[in-house]
Design a protein around this motif. Structure first.
Motif, PDB file in Angstrom:
ATOM      1  N   PHE A  41       1.137  -1.854  -0.161  1.00 25.41           N
ATOM      2  CA  PHE A  41       0.009  -0.150   0.065  1.00 25.41           C
ATOM      3  C   PHE A  41       1.018   0.829   0.121  1.00 25.41           C
ATOM      4  O   PHE A  41       1.462   1.532   1.205  1.00 25.41           O
ATOM      5  CB  PHE A  41      -1.424   0.507   1.495  1.00 25.41           C
ATOM      6  CG  PHE A  41      -1.689  -0.661   1.644  1.00 25.41           C
ATOM      7  CD1 PHE A  41      -3.224  -0.897   0.123  1.00 25.41           C
ATOM      8  CD2 PHE A  41      -2.012  -2.290   2.235  1.00 25.41           C
ATOM      9  CE1 PHE A  41      -4.095  -2.182   0.318  1.00 25.41           C
ATOM     10  CE2 PHE A  41      -2.714  -3.139   2.088  1.00 25.41           C
ATOM     11  CZ  PHE A  41      -3.850  -2.956   1.158  1.00 25.41           C
ATOM     12  N   ASN A  74       4.373   1.104   1.608  1.00 25.30           N
ATOM     13  CA  ASN A  74       4.015  -0.150   2.923  1.00 25.30           C
ATOM     14  C   ASN A  74       4.226  -1.548   2.184  1.00 25.30           C
ATOM     15  O   ASN A  74       3.376  -1.548   1.490  1.00 25.30           O
ATOM     16  CB  ASN A  74       2.927   0.151   4.524  1.00 25.30           C
ATOM     17  CG  ASN A  74       2.775  -0.580   4.946  1.00 25.30           C
ATOM     18  OD1 ASN A  74       3.685  -1.341   5.361  1.00 25.30           O
ATOM     19  ND2 ASN A  74       1.591  -0.324   5.460  1.00 25.30           N
ATOM     20  N   VAL A  91       3.331  -4.820   2.570  1.00 32.28           N
ATOM     21  CA  VAL A  91       2.548  -5.612   3.692  1.00 32.28           C
ATOM     22  C   VAL A  91       2.858  -6.935   3.532  1.00 32.28           C
ATOM     23  O   VAL A  91       3.127  -7.798   4.227  1.00 32.28           O
ATOM     24  CB  VAL A  91       1.616  -5.036   3.398  1.00 32.28           C
ATOM     25  CG1 VAL A  91       0.251  -5.843   4.232  1.00 32.28           C
ATOM     26  CG2 VAL A  91       0.533  -3.984   4.409  1.00 32.28           C
ATOM     27  N   PRO A 121       0.404 -11.847  14.711  1.00 27.53           N
ATOM     28  CA  PRO A 121      -0.117 -10.631  15.279  1.00 27.53           C
ATOM     29  C   PRO A 121      -1.120 -10.142  14.507  1.00 27.53           C
ATOM     30  O   PRO A 121      -0.580 -10.420  12.796  1.00 27.53           O
ATOM     31  CB  PRO A 121       1.305  -9.875  15.232  1.00 27.53           C
ATOM     32  CG  PRO A 121       2.449 -11.110  15.015  1.00 27.53           C
ATOM     33  CD  PRO A 121       1.914 -12.372  14.628  1.00 27.53           C
ATOM     34  N   SER A 122      -1.761  -8.815  14.847  1.00 30.41           N
ATOM     35  CA  SER A 122      -2.554  -7.986  13.878  1.00 30.41           C
ATOM     36  C   SER A 122      -1.641  -7.426  13.168  1.00 30.41           C
ATOM     37  O   SER A 122       0.077  -6.860  13.540  1.00 30.41           O
ATOM     38  CB  SER A 122      -3.325  -7.309  14.933  1.00 30.41           C
ATOM     39  OG  SER A 122      -3.682  -5.914  14.160  1.00 30.41           O
ATOM     40  N   GLY A 123      -2.009  -6.829  11.660  1.00 31.67           N
ATOM     41  CA  GLY A 123      -1.232  -6.269  10.519  1.00 31.67           C
ATOM     42  C   GLY A 123       0.050  -7.678  10.586  1.00 31.67           C
ATOM     43  O   GLY A 123       0.651  -6.710   9.791  1.00 31.67           O
ATOM     44  N   SER A 124       0.185  -8.306  10.624  1.00 30.67           N
ATOM     45  CA  SER A 124       1.005  -9.059   9.789  1.00 30.67           C
ATOM     46  C   SER A 124       0.447  -9.417   7.914  1.00 30.67           C
ATOM     47  O   SER A 124       1.626 -10.042   7.757  1.00 30.67           O
ATOM     48  CB  SER A 124       1.428 -10.205  10.744  1.00 30.67           C
ATOM     49  OG  SER A 124      -0.187 -10.887  10.970  1.00 30.67           O
ATOM     50  N   GLY A 125      -0.836  -9.331   8.315  1.00 29.79           N
ATOM     51  CA  GLY A 125      -1.219  -9.178   6.564  1.00 29.79           C
ATOM     52  C   GLY A 125      -2.164 -10.424   6.441  1.00 29.79           C
ATOM     53  O   GLY A 125      -2.092 -10.455   5.100  1.00 29.79           O
ATOM     54  N   LYS A 126      -2.751 -10.802   7.296  1.00 27.55           N
ATOM     55  CA  LYS A 126      -3.075 -11.760   7.282  1.00 27.55           C
ATOM     56  C   LYS A 126      -4.477 -11.659   6.572  1.00 27.55           C
ATOM     57  O   LYS A 126      -4.396 -12.566   5.184  1.00 27.55           O
ATOM     58  CB  LYS A 126      -4.099 -13.028   8.974  1.00 27.55           C
ATOM     59  CG  LYS A 126      -2.909 -13.210   9.580  1.00 27.55           C
ATOM     60  CD  LYS A 126      -3.408 -13.659  10.975  1.00 27.55           C
ATOM     61  CE  LYS A 126      -4.071 -12.869  12.010  1.00 27.55           C
ATOM     62  NZ  LYS A 126      -3.819 -11.466  11.976  1.00 27.55           N
ATOM     63  N   SER A 127      -5.023 -10.110   6.536  1.00 30.58           N
ATOM     64  CA  SER A 127      -6.463 -10.345   6.023  1.00 30.58           C
ATOM     65  C   SER A 127      -6.116  -9.776   4.288  1.00 30.58           C
ATOM     66  O   SER A 127      -6.755 -10.206   3.548  1.00 30.58           O
ATOM     67  CB  SER A 127      -7.151  -9.267   6.258  1.00 30.58           C
ATOM     68  OG  SER A 127      -7.806  -9.310   7.681  1.00 30.58           O
ATOM     69  N   THR A 128      -4.913  -9.181   4.434  1.00 32.85           N
ATOM     70  CA  THR A 128      -4.658  -8.959   3.198  1.00 32.85           C
ATOM     71  C   THR A 128      -4.172  -9.811   1.997  1.00 32.85           C
ATOM     72  O   THR A 128      -4.467 -10.140   0.914  1.00 32.85           O
ATOM     73  CB  THR A 128      -3.276  -7.772   3.312  1.00 32.85           C
ATOM     74  OG1 THR A 128      -3.066  -6.581   3.952  1.00 32.85           O
ATOM     75  CG2 THR A 128      -3.377  -7.142   1.928  1.00 32.85           C
ATOM     76  N   GLU A 181     -11.214 -14.204   9.776  1.00 34.71           N
ATOM     77  CA  GLU A 181     -11.436 -13.642  11.642  1.00 34.71           C
ATOM     78  C   GLU A 181     -12.683 -14.247  11.588  1.00 34.71           C
ATOM     79  O   GLU A 181     -13.486 -13.136  12.159  1.00 34.71           O
ATOM     80  CB  GLU A 181     -11.229 -12.540  12.227  1.00 34.71           C
ATOM     81  CG  GLU A 181      -9.581 -12.382  11.549  1.00 34.71           C
ATOM     82  CD  GLU A 181      -8.868 -11.513  13.038  1.00 34.71           C
ATOM     83  OE1 GLU A 181      -9.787 -11.377  13.733  1.00 34.71           O
ATOM     84  OE2 GLU A 181      -7.998 -11.027  12.590  1.00 34.71           O
ATOM     85  N   ASP A 215      -7.100  -6.343  20.698  1.00 37.40           N
ATOM     86  CA  ASP A 215      -6.070  -8.161  19.608  1.00 37.40           C
ATOM     87  C   ASP A 215      -5.911  -9.301  21.046  1.00 37.40           C
ATOM     88  O   ASP A 215      -5.278  -8.759  21.117  1.00 37.40           O
ATOM     89  CB  ASP A 215      -5.164  -7.841  19.136  1.00 37.40           C
ATOM     90  CG  ASP A 215      -5.578  -7.013  17.900  1.00 37.40           C
ATOM     91  OD1 ASP A 215      -6.210  -7.386  16.646  1.00 37.40           O
ATOM     92  OD2 ASP A 215      -5.501  -5.584  17.370  1.00 37.40           O
TER      93      ASP A 215
HETATM   94  N1  LIG Z   1      -6.641  -0.637   2.287  1.00 36.16           N
HETATM   95  C1  LIG Z   1      -5.164  -0.155   3.225  1.00 36.16           C
HETATM   96  N2  LIG Z   1      -4.488   0.915   2.645  1.00 36.16           N
HETATM   97  C2  LIG Z   1      -3.483   0.664   3.454  1.00 36.16           C
HETATM   98  N3  LIG Z   1      -2.846   0.389   4.524  1.00 36.16           N
HETATM   99  C3  LIG Z   1      -3.619  -0.828   4.781  1.00 36.16           C
HETATM  100  C4  LIG Z   1      -4.570  -1.294   4.243  1.00 36.16           C
HETATM  101  N4  LIG Z   1      -4.965  -2.569   4.211  1.00 36.16           N
HETATM  102  C5  LIG Z   1      -3.954  -2.784   5.256  1.00 36.16           C
HETATM  103  N5  LIG Z   1      -3.316  -1.851   5.593  1.00 36.16           N
HETATM  104  C6  LIG Z   1      -2.196  -2.111   6.538  1.00 36.16           C
HETATM  105  O1  LIG Z   1      -1.607  -3.805   5.973  1.00 36.16           O
HETATM  106  C7  LIG Z   1      -1.237  -4.160   7.118  1.00 36.16           C
HETATM  107  C8  LIG Z   1      -1.159  -5.358   6.941  1.00 36.16           C
HETATM  108  O2  LIG Z   1      -3.271  -5.235   7.734  1.00 36.16           O
HETATM  109  P1  LIG Z   1      -3.442  -6.683   7.426  1.00 36.16           P
HETATM  110  O3  LIG Z   1      -5.471  -6.417   7.658  1.00 36.16           O
HETATM  111  O4  LIG Z   1      -3.247  -7.341   6.272  1.00 36.16           O
HETATM  112  O5  LIG Z   1      -3.988  -7.396   8.461  1.00 36.16           O
HETATM  113  P2  LIG Z   1      -3.718  -8.987   9.610  1.00 36.16           P
HETATM  114  O6  LIG Z   1      -2.296  -9.285   9.826  1.00 36.16           O
HETATM  115  O7  LIG Z   1      -5.509  -9.071   8.920  1.00 36.16           O
HETATM  116  O8  LIG Z   1      -4.074  -7.857  11.461  1.00 36.16           O
HETATM  117  P3  LIG Z   1      -5.583  -8.417  11.757  1.00 36.16           P
HETATM  118  O9  LIG Z   1      -5.689  -9.026  13.168  1.00 36.16           O
HETATM  119  O10 LIG Z   1      -6.011  -6.435  12.551  1.00 36.16           O
HETATM  120  O11 LIG Z   1      -6.934  -7.760  10.767  1.00 36.16           O
HETATM  121  C9  LIG Z   1      -1.135  -3.243   8.291  1.00 36.16           C
HETATM  122  O12 LIG Z   1      -0.172  -2.172   8.474  1.00 36.16           O
HETATM  123  C10 LIG Z   1      -2.517  -2.225   7.795  1.00 36.16           C
HETATM  124  O13 LIG Z   1      -2.021  -0.772   8.363  1.00 36.16           O
END
Ligand SMILES: Nc1ncnc2c1ncn2[C@@H]1O[C@H](COP(=O)(O)OP(=O)(O)OP(=O)(O)O)[C@@H](O)[C@H]1O
Ligand SMILES: Nc1ncnc2c1ncn2[C@@H]1O[C@H](COP(=O)(O)OP(=O)(O)OP(=O)(O)O)[C@@H](O)[C@H]1O
Ligand SMILES: [Mg+2]
Ligand SMILES: [Mg+2]
Lengths: 218, 240, 246, 218, 240
Positions: free
Chosen positions: B11, B14, B16, B35-42, B162, E168
């Motif tokens: 992004f 950044n 990810v 952990p949160s922010g590790s990129g799982k959702s992405t 999740e 979290d």
């Molecule tokens: N649309 C977006 N624009 C900019 N940055 C993003 C966007 N979506 C996610 N990020 C960033 O990408 C990184 C990974 O996000 P992601 O949602 O994949 O994490 P996650 O592992 O699913 O965390 P969580 O457990 O909090 O859901 C984070 O630093 C987040 O801030």
């Protein structure tokens, strides 16, 4: 202060006629303005910035200049160069519609943007195209959210239509000014007009509140 | 089934996802933790093309979805997705939520779509809520409807992001139950979750992600009981 | 255009436009357009064998309509001047007018000279405005331009200005009809030129000959005098109008 | 169409003077309106419904009737009965201030209500009185949220001040109309006025956007 | 310490608390569990008078807080409260969040308040964040600041309303750690939570609420292992 009720009674039929025209102008303008506003809103949301530009400037112009200028321009400059003649009621509807279209466009955009991103994502993840998702998921929800601000725009139009008096469209304010011209007294005509406007806008906002509550519980 | 090769996603500046390589075999249940922010959702969203991929390739049933010529809507009908926030359509009844995509995308008739929808609602135990609006449901019920809605497109793969973390604790069970049932029926699944019990019971494999990388992967028992990496250990000590 | 001719050769109905905010020449009495000009144009039309329909459109639209020939004629206390004659035709003069000064009774203002340094209200775009600007400078600080004479007079009544400059008929009628307001009018023939009103017509209008003939008839047969007395309670100076035709 | 630039050039000094007065009127009115609006907003939020009633009706009146009526009433009726004479600029400032105060009051109320309930509860649970919580916790946050809508109200005032032309306050629109009266041409004066208004409102909204972004990142 | 007698609370016609009787002894840690909507939050809020009580009495350190003559602000300084949503003041720095109430309510000088605040931040492990704004903190850090802020008023009792459920998973531990420390120091605590581990380890007593009533109460081990009531059993089977 002597307050002359008799002259108000005398002008009552004209205030009535004027009120009807005020309502007519506002209704016509909110309807036309809404349809036009949807198109302009869609135009401004186009991904191609270049195509979106004219719509953006349309909105800028109509939201950035006084309605008085717009009404005078439409009445004395725009309408005559199309029709070859002036027509106050027509010009008033045109100016008010063009003006409210700019506000409706923004209401529309805000309505769509207020819908949670997850809705579009859920629809797309089910295999729907962007268009299908818009039509079936986003727009129906956005329209519902647009109702309160559209109602508010309607109230604004009722008040704004008073500017049509400047181009001699015989609406409510016109008769207030005519009465003032005849009797050279400010309180009676302007207070009467104010009270009628107040009744119109408050009734409408009362109805809107009820409608909003209905929609909320649905 | 799914092949992810050198997947990268940024992004802006950044980054990810840094370099993800994963293969999901048919009927496999892969659990993703981290952990949160590790990129799982992405990561999940990239598989479904909800994010535009910056680098690498993702193959779904052999089709490269990063290829511009691929009809992404076609691929998406093969991949169902369930979100943390349910994302039900609030203006449509439960049954209509389920019928919408089959009718619009697959051009199925209303009768067929309704029959299928009721069958799926029976499966998730909510056939009596068919005519209710989503707002009148509890969180657990909403998520079960969301699962039924995804299944209505008869996907070969299901992605879960999740699915229970927005739920009150006493509703987590009913959703996990439906997911276990799906796994038992042989659905290929990728599940991001913090429910370690579910991971142990149902997961064929667990991926631990951190900082945009897959740090460690193993069968659940091994990963939970004998984590090899320091980062995995640190994370598990906090969560378990 | 809006005018129409019946099949059996009967004369058509003329569409006449006006700005009915100029009592007593043309104004609205509770919705009906009345005034000296209205009575006069009716009499003229009758002489010429036309039916007419008078419509209130406001001041500026009059010129748009006549220029675009969407109206057949306009009567609205329109002063004949050479600038306008470049674009429009006028009938022969039918009315003598001049500007006057409206002041509160007992005001120190006795003539135009006394207006120096005083606050003056006028209607925007009128000859009254032109005169004052010629005397004291264009857009000078003491000059307030209102949208119509009604607002200008109200401003005087409420004390915002020291004088209003407008056409004599408007001012005299107001003073006569509102004795309680304690206003007075001042004539100053030395500064205020005579002006003549005409019926405004599109350039090259075929109506001009017919209407001119009819105007003269109305002037001659006593109708004019009757109407004038009805509206202004004094006798008109018909001779000066006739002289103007030479 | 022949567009006469020469007459625009001729009127340029007047447009400049008018623009300055337009800015002056708007600035004065937003300042007075904000102060007044805070009081009226507080008044409307009083728990005693009876005490709150006059404030509620103040807001209803000024939001429910056209500004044109308000300006004419203030100029020809209200101000003369206090000062014994009219004063266009004074009346314009009074009318615009009273009008904007009604909108500011609602902005103020919305700002306070937009603050999460949890903030008041946290403050109270620490033992603060309602007043202490308001002053130290709610109001500072509410004021920050009020800045964008206040800026918007300022833009609205710039446009609305054009109505002061009707009472011959020599602001921008007044000179547009004066020019129109002199040359009997609609395009040149009204387009010029429209462009100046557009420059004013767009510059202001540009500044506001920057300010908002600053506040958001803070 | 706290005595709740026949407490009743209705919202309109909805009776949320039906007849609550509880006594909390000094230094006791009472854990409240129960399904969503059972009235747990409302119960806590009544103790702190954030809700106006409909019936019954609540005594805090012997003072009847339902009595109109009681200075409720005085009582509140004795009772600290920690919310699920943290409710930090976003316009103030971390240290200012903590200093505000002592300075305004107790009229303590800025220096004293700051010293005390830094001490508390050290205690919750966040002294390096003193000059940060809340928005820049993680959820776990925010909640620890919120605890420090409540402690700054030197309360005798602390109420916690699901302090970890907005966090979290990997941040839950750090907050529970602070709470355990507090309990060890002898703070009287009432904690609504779904963290059964915490309840077992720290709780002196567990109350199970359902439908506005305390259905069962016992020491944690007994209640979790041998629930007597059917409703308790049903709830625990879903949650554990
Ligand atoms: N649309 C977006 N624009 C900019 N940055 C993003 C966007 N979506 C996610 N990020 C960033 O990408 C990184 C990974 O996000 P992601 O949602 O994949 O994490 P996650 O592992 O699913 O965390 P969580 O457990 O909090 O859901 C984070 O630093 C987040 O801030
Ligand atoms: N301010 C309020 N107005 C009306 N009803 C309320 C209000 N606050 C709570 N309730 C109702 O009171 C009942 C109990 O709510 P409460 O928040 O105490 O439950 P809870 O046990 O804390 O649930 P949760 O685990 O979801 O936090 C619910 O039915 C809720 O809808
Ligand atoms: Mg995520
Ligand atoms: Mg709760």
């Amino acid at each position: 202060m002597d307050f002359r009720w008799d002259i108000i009674a005398e002008y009552a039929p004209f205030f009535l006629k004027g009120t009807l025209l005020t309502i007519g102008l506002s209704v016509a303008s909110i309807l036309i303005g809404t349809v036009l506003g949807l198109f302009i809103g869609l135009g401004k949301m186009m991904r191609n910035k270049l195509y979106a530009l004219p719509f953006k400037w349309y909105i800028n112009f109509f939201r950035g200049t006084p309605l008085m200028v717009q009404i005078l321009l439409v009445h004395f400059a725009v309408v005559p160069s199309f029709l070859g003649t002036t027509n106050a009621i027509f010009a008033a509807i045109v100016a008010l519609s063009l003006n409210s279209a700019a506000y409706v466009a923004e209401i529309f955009r805000a309505g769509i943007q207020s819908i949670d991103r997850g809705q579009m994502e859920a629809a797309r993840s089910l295999g729907m195209t962007h268009g299908q998702a818009m039509r079936n998921v986003i727009l129906p929800q956005a329209f519902k959210r647009m109702i309160p601000p559209l109602g508010n725009e309607f109230i604004v139009l009722i008040k704004d239509s008073s500017l049509a008096a400047l181009i001699a469209a015989p609406e409510l304010m016109y008769w207030g000014r005519a009465m003032q011209g005849q009797y050279m007294r400010p309180w009676e005509p302007y207070l009467t007009a104010a009270v009628i406007y107040l009744v119109l806008t408050l009734s409408l906002s009362f109805l809107l509140n009820r409608l909003e509550r209905r929609l909320a519980t649905e | 089934m799914i092949q992810v090769k050198n997947l990268k996603k940024s992004f802006g500046i950044n980054e990810v996802l840094k370099d993800i390589n994963v293969t999901v075999k048919p009927q496999e249940v892969v659990v993703v933790i981290g952990p949160s922010g590790s990129g799982k959702s992405t990561f999940l969203r990239c598989i479904n093309m909800l994010e535009t991929i910056t680098g690498g390739h993702v193959y779904v049933e052999g089709i490269d979805i990063t290829d511009k010529k691929t009809d992404i809507n076609k691929v998406r009908t093969e991949v169902g997705m369930v979100f943390q926030q349910f994302n039900l359509f609030p203006h449509k009844k439960v049954i209509e939520n389920i019928m919408l995509a089959p009718m619009k995308v697959r051009k199925v008739s209303a009768e067929v779509a309704r029959a299928k929808g009721l069958e799926l609602l029976r499966k998730v135990g909510l056939v009596d809520k068919a005519e209710a609006f989503p707002d009148s449901l509890s969180g657990g019920q909403k998520q079960r409807v969301a699962i039924a809605r995804a299944l209505a497109m008869e996907p070969n793969i299901m992605l879960f992001d999740e699915p229970t973390s927005a739920l009150d604790p006493e509703m987590v069970g009913e959703v996990l139950e439906v997911m276990k049932q799906l796994a038992k029926e042989g659905m290929t699944m990728v599940v991001v979750t913090h429910e370690m019990g579910f991971a142990k019971e149902v997961g064929d494999r667990v991926l631990f992600m951190d900082g945009g990388l897959i740090v460690e992967e193993n069968i659940p028992k091994e990963l939970f009981d004998n984590p090899k990496e320091e980062r995995t250990k640190a994370f598990l000590s906090k969560v378990l | 255009g809006t005018s129409k001719t019946n099949g059996d050769g009967e004369k058509k109905t003329l569409r006449v436009v006006t700005d009915a905010a100029y009592a007593p020449l043309e104004y609205q009495d509770k919705g009906e357009i009345v005034g000296f000009d209205i009575d006069f144009i009716k009499a003229v039309a009758k002489e010429a064998g036309y039916k007419i329909k008078v419509e209130h459109v406001g001041w500026d639209p009059i010129f748009v309509e006549i220029k675009g020939k969407t109206a057949d004629a306009a009567i609205s206390s329109i002063t004949i001047d050479s600038k306008r004659q470049q674009t429009y035709d006028f009938s022969i003069p039918y009315f003598l007018s001049k500007n006057e000064i409206l002041v509160p009774k007992g005001s120190s203002i006795k003539s135009t000279k006394d207006l120096e340094g005083k606050k003056i209200a006028v209607q925007n775009g009128t000859t009254g405005q032109e005169v004052v600007e010629k005397l004291f400078g264009e857009n000078n600080d003491k000059l307030k331009k209102f949208e119509n004479n009604n607002l200008a007079i109200l401003e005087l009544k409420k004390g915002g200005v020291d004088a209003v400059v407008a056409d004599n008929t408007v001012i005299e009628t107001y003073v006569k009809n509102n004795p309680n307001d304690n206003l007075d009018f001042i004539e100053d023939d030395a500064t205020f030129n005579k002006e003549f009103y005409g019926i405004l017509l599109p350039k090259g209008s075929k109506l001009k000959a017919e209407l001119d003939k009819a105007v003269n008839k109305v002037l001659d047969n006593g109708t004019y005098e009757k109407l004038y007395e009805k509206w202004f309670k004094t006798k008109p100076d018909i001779k000066i109008l006739k002289d103007q035709q030479k």
